[in-house]
Write a protein that holds these residues in place. Structure first.
Motif, PDB file in Angstrom:
ATOM      1  N   ALA A   1      41.557  49.377  37.883  1.00 21.39           N
ATOM      2  CA  ALA A   1      41.582  47.926  38.099  1.00 21.39           C
ATOM      3  C   ALA A   1      41.409  47.611  39.589  1.00 21.39           C
ATOM      4  O   ALA A   1      40.663  46.695  39.965  1.00 21.39           O
ATOM      5  N   HIS A   2      42.044  48.407  40.435  1.00 23.55           N
ATOM      6  CA  HIS A   2      41.895  48.210  41.885  1.00 23.55           C
ATOM      7  C   HIS A   2      40.458  48.496  42.318  1.00 23.55           C
ATOM      8  O   HIS A   2      39.833  47.703  43.029  1.00 23.55           O
ATOM      9  N   GLU A   3      39.917  49.641  41.850  1.00 24.10           N
ATOM     10  CA  GLU A   3      38.548  50.014  42.253  1.00 24.10           C
ATOM     11  C   GLU A   3      37.534  48.982  41.786  1.00 24.10           C
ATOM     12  O   GLU A   3      36.599  48.648  42.506  1.00 24.10           O
TER      13      GLU A   3
ATOM     14  N   GLY B   1      38.004  45.933  41.509  1.00 23.45           N
ATOM     15  CA  GLY B   1      38.078  44.818  42.458  1.00 23.45           C
ATOM     16  C   GLY B   1      37.097  45.041  43.600  1.00 23.45           C
ATOM     17  O   GLY B   1      36.347  44.134  43.981  1.00 23.45           O
ATOM     18  N   HIS B   2      37.047  46.250  44.119  1.00 22.82           N
ATOM     19  CA  HIS B   2      36.065  46.579  45.172  1.00 22.82           C
ATOM     20  C   HIS B   2      34.647  46.476  44.632  1.00 22.82           C
ATOM     21  O   HIS B   2      33.759  45.936  45.293  1.00 22.82           O
ATOM     22  N   ALA B   3      34.430  46.968  43.404  1.00 23.94           N
ATOM     23  CA  ALA B   3      33.081  46.944  42.812  1.00 23.94           C
ATOM     24  C   ALA B   3      32.609  45.510  42.598  1.00 23.94           C
ATOM     25  O   ALA B   3      31.412  45.252  42.451  1.00 23.94           O
TER      26      ALA B   3
ATOM     27  N   LYS C   1      37.887  42.939  49.156  1.00 29.47           N
ATOM     28  CA  LYS C   1      38.435  43.868  50.164  1.00 29.47           C
ATOM     29  C   LYS C   1      39.935  44.012  49.901  1.00 29.47           C
ATOM     30  O   LYS C   1      40.469  43.426  48.954  1.00 29.47           O
ATOM     31  N   HIS C   2      40.606  44.732  50.764  1.00 32.08           N
ATOM     32  CA  HIS C   2      42.050  44.903  50.590  1.00 32.08           C
ATOM     33  C   HIS C   2      42.814  43.642  50.966  1.00 32.08           C
ATOM     34  O   HIS C   2      42.351  42.815  51.738  1.00 32.08           O
ATOM     35  N   SER C   3      44.015  43.551  50.368  1.00 35.07           N
ATOM     36  CA  SER C   3      44.929  42.445  50.656  1.00 35.07           C
ATOM     37  C   SER C   3      46.129  43.002  51.412  1.00 35.07           C
ATOM     38  O   SER C   3      46.519  44.158  51.205  1.00 35.07           O
TER      39      SER C   3
HETATM   40 ZN   LIG Z   1      41.085  49.920  47.805  1.00 36.12          ZN
END
Ligand SMILES: [Zn+2]
Ligand SMILES: COc1ccc(S(=O)(=O)[C@H](CC(=O)O)C(F)F)cc1
Ligand SMILES: [Zn+2]
Length: 159
Positions: free
Chosen positions: A115-117, A119-121, A125-127
């Motif tokens: 789910a995190h990856e 988000g990048h795809a 960016k990071h929070s």
């Molecule tokens: Zn990340």
């Protein structure tokens, strides 16, 4: 400010090109599908699985040097990485198969990391907010309230 680029369409295809031996294939299929649906529920995006390597997001489990400029590093350390939206390698998401991937609290939980990856795809960016899925540190117990209000706002920001 708008974070990074976004896909210029709402229907995004994905394929799973290589699997891990840590989990049954249909478990990987359903965890990947669930990780995409986290973002689908928070946006107007739809994710459609395809059998082709020409899918927008190609998901694969690989180790060490694997054909891009970002070789993995063995157990622990980097767990996975994803390219931002774009043609070719854009969106592609790689999981380090030197990690132990699980559907539970031991090893690394594939659903949470995917789910995190993804988000990048999708261009995020990071929070800096520890409650955000896009916070850069892995936490297994996160599977509850996965997305923060900030994650939802960011995925709906359009260029
Ligand atoms: Zn990340
Ligand atoms: C919560 O999901 C993740 C947290 C941390 C990572 S990571 O430790 O692999 C991170 C890569 C990333 O943030 O995608 C690190 F920089 F390598 C991956 C997924
Ligand atoms: Zn890679």
């Amino acid at each position: 400010h708008i974070q990074g680029t976004r896909w210029n369409k709402n229907v995004i295809t994905y394929s799973i090109a290589r699997y891990t031996r840590d989990l049954p294939r249909n478990t990987v299929d359903s965890l990947v599908q669930s990780a995409f649906s986290v973002w689908a529920r928070a946006s107007s995006l739809t994710f459609v699985r395809s059998r082709s390597r020409n899918a927008d997001i190609v998901v694969e489990f690989v180790t060490a040097a694997h054909g891009d400029l970002y070789p993995f590093d063995g157990p622990r350390g980097t767990l996975a990485h994803a390219f931002g939206p774009g043609l070719g390698v854009g969106g592609d998401t790689h999981f380090d198969d030197d990690e132990h991937w699980t559907a539970g609290e031991t090893g690394f939980n594939l659903f949470v990391v995917a789910a995190h990856e993804f988000g990048h795809a999708l261009g995020l960016k990071h929070s800096r907010n520890p409650k955000s899925l896009m916070y850069p540190t892995y936490k297994p117990s996160r599977s509850a309230n996965l997305l923060s209000r900030e994650d939802v706002a960011n995925i709906n920001q359009n260029p």
